[in-house]
Scaffold this motif. Structure first.
Motif, PDB file in Angstrom:
ATOM      1  N   VAL A  48      14.937 127.880 -25.113  1.00 22.51           N
ATOM      2  CA  VAL A  48      15.140 126.448 -25.295  1.00 22.51           C
ATOM      3  C   VAL A  48      14.507 125.761 -24.090  1.00 22.51           C
ATOM      4  CG1 VAL A  48      16.829 124.577 -25.513  1.00 22.51           C
ATOM      5  CG2 VAL A  48      17.285 126.810 -26.577  1.00 22.51           C
ATOM      6  N   ARG A  49      13.536 124.914 -24.356  1.00 25.10           N
ATOM      7  CA  ARG A  49      12.787 124.267 -23.286  1.00 25.10           C
ATOM      8  C   ARG A  49      12.995 122.754 -23.301  1.00 25.10           C
ATOM      9  NH1 ARG A  49       7.001 127.523 -23.679  1.00 25.10           N
ATOM     10  NH2 ARG A  49       7.940 129.607 -23.812  1.00 25.10           N
ATOM     11  N   VAL A  50      13.103 122.205 -22.106  1.00 20.32           N
ATOM     12  CA  VAL A  50      13.255 120.761 -21.972  1.00 20.32           C
ATOM     13  C   VAL A  50      11.868 120.130 -21.905  1.00 20.32           C
ATOM     14  CG1 VAL A  50      14.127 118.891 -20.521  1.00 20.32           C
ATOM     15  CG2 VAL A  50      15.497 120.962 -20.844  1.00 20.32           C
ATOM     16  N   ALA A  51      11.632 119.219 -22.806  1.00 24.58           N
ATOM     17  CA  ALA A  51      10.354 118.509 -22.872  1.00 24.58           C
ATOM     18  C   ALA A  51      10.537 117.103 -22.305  1.00 24.58           C
ATOM     19  CB  ALA A  51       9.874 118.436 -24.318  1.00 24.58           C
ATOM     20  N   THR A  52       9.583 116.652 -21.541  1.00 21.32           N
ATOM     21  CA  THR A  52       9.595 115.264 -21.095  1.00 21.32           C
ATOM     22  C   THR A  52       8.838 114.380 -22.076  1.00 21.32           C
ATOM     23  OG1 THR A  52       7.657 115.636 -19.712  1.00 21.32           O
ATOM     24  CG2 THR A  52       9.820 115.883 -18.662  1.00 21.32           C
ATOM     25  N   SER A  53       8.131 115.023 -22.998  1.00 21.14           N
ATOM     26  CA  SER A  53       7.353 114.346 -24.020  1.00 21.14           C
ATOM     27  C   SER A  53       7.138 115.342 -25.163  1.00 21.14           C
ATOM     28  CB  SER A  53       5.998 113.943 -23.427  1.00 21.14           C
ATOM     29  OG  SER A  53       5.047 113.701 -24.441  1.00 21.14           O
ATOM     30  N   PRO A  54       6.978 114.870 -26.387  1.00 24.61           N
ATOM     31  CA  PRO A  54       6.655 115.794 -27.469  1.00 24.61           C
ATOM     32  C   PRO A  54       5.314 116.484 -27.245  1.00 24.61           C
ATOM     33  CG  PRO A  54       6.734 113.526 -28.274  1.00 24.61           C
ATOM     34  CD  PRO A  54       7.183 113.509 -26.865  1.00 24.61           C
ATOM     35  N   LEU A  55       4.475 115.898 -26.407  1.00 25.96           N
ATOM     36  CA  LEU A  55       3.203 116.537 -26.074  1.00 25.96           C
ATOM     37  C   LEU A  55       3.426 117.865 -25.348  1.00 25.96           C
ATOM     38  CD1 LEU A  55       1.209 113.382 -25.002  1.00 25.96           C
ATOM     39  CD2 LEU A  55       0.897 114.724 -27.094  1.00 25.96           C
ATOM     40  N   ASP A  56       4.554 118.008 -24.656  1.00 26.17           N
ATOM     41  CA  ASP A  56       4.889 119.296 -24.041  1.00 26.17           C
ATOM     42  C   ASP A  56       5.023 120.368 -25.120  1.00 26.17           C
ATOM     43  OD1 ASP A  56       4.997 118.107 -21.515  1.00 26.17           O
ATOM     44  OD2 ASP A  56       7.181 117.900 -21.542  1.00 26.17           O
ATOM     45  N   ALA A  57       5.693 120.027 -26.213  1.00 22.08           N
ATOM     46  CA  ALA A  57       5.877 120.986 -27.308  1.00 22.08           C
ATOM     47  C   ALA A  57       4.529 121.370 -27.915  1.00 22.08           C
ATOM     48  CB  ALA A  57       6.798 120.396 -28.376  1.00 22.08           C
ATOM     49  N   LEU A  58       3.633 120.413 -28.037  1.00 22.04           N
ATOM     50  CA  LEU A  58       2.297 120.705 -28.547  1.00 22.04           C
ATOM     51  C   LEU A  58       1.564 121.666 -27.603  1.00 22.04           C
ATOM     52  CD1 LEU A  58      -0.099 120.331 -30.451  1.00 22.04           C
ATOM     53  CD2 LEU A  58      -0.614 118.188 -29.256  1.00 22.04           C
ATOM     54  N   ALA A  59       1.681 121.433 -26.307  1.00 21.07           N
ATOM     55  CA  ALA A  59       1.035 122.319 -25.326  1.00 21.07           C
ATOM     56  C   ALA A  59       1.611 123.730 -25.406  1.00 21.07           C
ATOM     57  CB  ALA A  59       1.191 121.749 -23.919  1.00 21.07           C
ATOM     58  N   TRP A  60       2.923 123.850 -25.580  1.00 20.98           N
ATOM     59  CA  TRP A  60       3.548 125.181 -25.701  1.00 20.98           C
ATOM     60  C   TRP A  60       3.071 125.881 -26.968  1.00 20.98           C
ATOM     61  CZ3 TRP A  60       8.650 122.358 -24.401  1.00 20.98           C
ATOM     62  CH2 TRP A  60       8.727 122.147 -23.019  1.00 20.98           C
ATOM     63  N   ALA A  61       2.953 125.128 -28.053  1.00 17.40           N
ATOM     64  CA  ALA A  61       2.472 125.715 -29.308  1.00 17.40           C
ATOM     65  C   ALA A  61       1.025 126.201 -29.154  1.00 17.40           C
ATOM     66  CB  ALA A  61       2.576 124.693 -30.445  1.00 17.40           C
ATOM     67  N   GLN A  62       0.215 125.433 -28.456  1.00 17.24           N
ATOM     68  CA  GLN A  62      -1.170 125.848 -28.228  1.00 17.24           C
ATOM     69  C   GLN A  62      -1.240 127.079 -27.320  1.00 17.24           C
ATOM     70  OE1 GLN A  62      -2.443 121.779 -26.974  1.00 17.24           O
ATOM     71  NE2 GLN A  62      -4.244 122.263 -28.225  1.00 17.24           N
ATOM     72  N   ALA A  63      -0.369 127.118 -26.325  1.00 14.22           N
ATOM     73  CA  ALA A  63      -0.389 128.223 -25.364  1.00 14.22           C
ATOM     74  C   ALA A  63       0.130 129.520 -25.971  1.00 14.22           C
ATOM     75  CB  ALA A  63       0.437 127.859 -24.131  1.00 14.22           C
ATOM     76  N   GLU A  64       1.004 129.433 -26.981  1.00  7.07           N
ATOM     77  CA  GLU A  64       1.600 130.626 -27.594  1.00  7.07           C
ATOM     78  C   GLU A  64       1.479 130.536 -29.111  1.00  7.07           C
ATOM     79  OE1 GLU A  64       5.092 132.331 -25.737  1.00  7.07           O
ATOM     80  OE2 GLU A  64       5.232 130.535 -24.467  1.00  7.07           O
ATOM     81  N   PRO A  65       0.273 130.702 -29.640  1.00  8.17           N
ATOM     82  CA  PRO A  65       0.051 130.508 -31.077  1.00  8.17           C
ATOM     83  C   PRO A  65       0.777 131.505 -31.974  1.00  8.17           C
ATOM     84  CG  PRO A  65      -1.938 131.345 -29.997  1.00  8.17           C
ATOM     85  CD  PRO A  65      -0.950 131.034 -28.914  1.00  8.17           C
ATOM     86  N   SER A  66       1.266 132.611 -31.424  1.00 12.48           N
ATOM     87  CA  SER A  66       1.986 133.578 -32.254  1.00 12.48           C
ATOM     88  C   SER A  66       3.468 133.226 -32.383  1.00 12.48           C
ATOM     89  CB  SER A  66       1.855 134.986 -31.652  1.00 12.48           C
ATOM     90  OG  SER A  66       2.494 135.042 -30.390  1.00 12.48           O
ATOM     91  N   SER A  80      10.090 107.726 -31.786  1.00 15.17           N
ATOM     92  CA  SER A  80       9.427 108.120 -33.036  1.00 15.17           C
ATOM     93  C   SER A  80       7.913 107.886 -33.034  1.00 15.17           C
ATOM     94  CB  SER A  80      10.098 107.476 -34.246  1.00 15.17           C
ATOM     95  OG  SER A  80      10.156 106.087 -34.123  1.00 15.17           O
ATOM     96  N   PRO A  81       7.364 106.811 -32.443  1.00 13.07           N
ATOM     97  CA  PRO A  81       5.906 106.666 -32.463  1.00 13.07           C
ATOM     98  C   PRO A  81       5.178 107.775 -31.705  1.00 13.07           C
ATOM     99  CG  PRO A  81       6.937 104.558 -31.980  1.00 13.07           C
ATOM    100  CD  PRO A  81       8.013 105.602 -31.907  1.00 13.07           C
ATOM    101  N   LEU A  82       5.695 108.186 -30.561  1.00 12.50           N
ATOM    102  CA  LEU A  82       5.040 109.247 -29.791  1.00 12.50           C
ATOM    103  C   LEU A  82       5.134 110.588 -30.517  1.00 12.50           C
ATOM    104  CD1 LEU A  82       3.451 110.154 -27.376  1.00 12.50           C
ATOM    105  CD2 LEU A  82       5.571 110.357 -26.096  1.00 12.50           C
ATOM    106  N   VAL A  83       6.251 110.843 -31.183  1.00 10.22           N
ATOM    107  CA  VAL A  83       6.375 112.082 -31.950  1.00 10.22           C
ATOM    108  C   VAL A  83       5.382 112.065 -33.116  1.00 10.22           C
ATOM    109  CG1 VAL A  83       7.913 113.511 -33.359  1.00 10.22           C
ATOM    110  CG2 VAL A  83       8.768 112.483 -31.250  1.00 10.22           C
ATOM    111  N   ALA A  84       5.273 110.936 -33.790  1.00 11.68           N
ATOM    112  CA  ALA A  84       4.308 110.825 -34.894  1.00 11.68           C
ATOM    113  C   ALA A  84       2.876 111.039 -34.391  1.00 11.68           C
ATOM    114  CB  ALA A  84       4.438 109.468 -35.577  1.00 11.68           C
TER     115      ALA A  84
END
Length: 193
Positions: A48-66, A80-84
């Motif tokens: 469980v990771r704390v994100a300061t922005s949904p962009l953090d989650a995108l970076a984690w997904a890119q870093a660990e594609p499996s 909601s706009p930043l998440v969208a």
């Protein structure tokens, strides 16, 4: 849970997939669920990771594609706009292992639910400046009129909060219930259309 059924993935005792990364804003860690909390799951070994922005989650997904990354899209009008935009960016980049669990809320219906429940003793609302930048002052006018409660928008600086409270008290003294804007340097009548 979406990733939990993949062949070959190990499972935690509760049935959740070990390969799942849960990303959330920090204020969600201690929120109790029906069986546990994210904080307890994290302490038990869940990723469980704390994100300061949904962009953090995108970076984690890119870093660990499996691994599947599940971002908890929690919040009001400001998140909601930043998440969208993050979902749109993930699609543009072809990132397929990011899932958003949308649980956004709108502030005026939440306020109305509190006032209409009959279970709360709310005399007034000191309305949040950041959400009000999006909503505008007009969003609070029907609530103030319908429920007879002052709704004053204030910023987050100590002086803003004191001025907002002063305006609430002034309304209460005169028996008024209006939507009022103490944060005029950022909040307009119509909001961010």
């Amino acid at each position: 849970r979406r990733a939990a059924g993949r062949e070959g993935e190990r499972r935690r005792p509760g049935g959740e997939a070990e390969g799942l990364i849960v990303a959330t804003f920090g204020d969600m860690l201690k929120v109790p669920g029906s069986r546990t909390s994210l904080e307890r799951e994290r302490a038990a070994g869940a990723d469980v990771r704390v994100a300061t922005s949904p962009l953090d989650a995108l970076a984690w997904a890119q870093a660990e594609p499996s691994r599947q990354v599940a971002f908890l899209g929690i919040g009001f009008e400001t998140t909601s706009p930043l998440v969208a935009a993050t979902v749109k960016r993930a699609r543009e980049l072809g990132v397929g292992n990011l899932t958003v669990y949308p649980a956004f809320k709108l502030l005026p219906p939440a306020m109305e639910a509190l006032l209409g429940s009959g279970e709360t003793a709310i005399d007034a609302f000191l309305c949040p400046g950041h959400v009000s930048v999006m909503l505008g002052l007009a969003a609070y006018r029907p609530l103030a009129a319908k429920y007879g409660r002052p709704c004053v928008v204030a910023g987050f600086e100590p002086l803003d909060i004191l001025l907002g409270l002063d305006r609430i008290l002034a309304q209460r003294e005169r028996g008024a219930a209006e939507a009022e804007n103490e944060y005029g340097r950022a909040v307009t009548e119509e909001g961010n259309t």
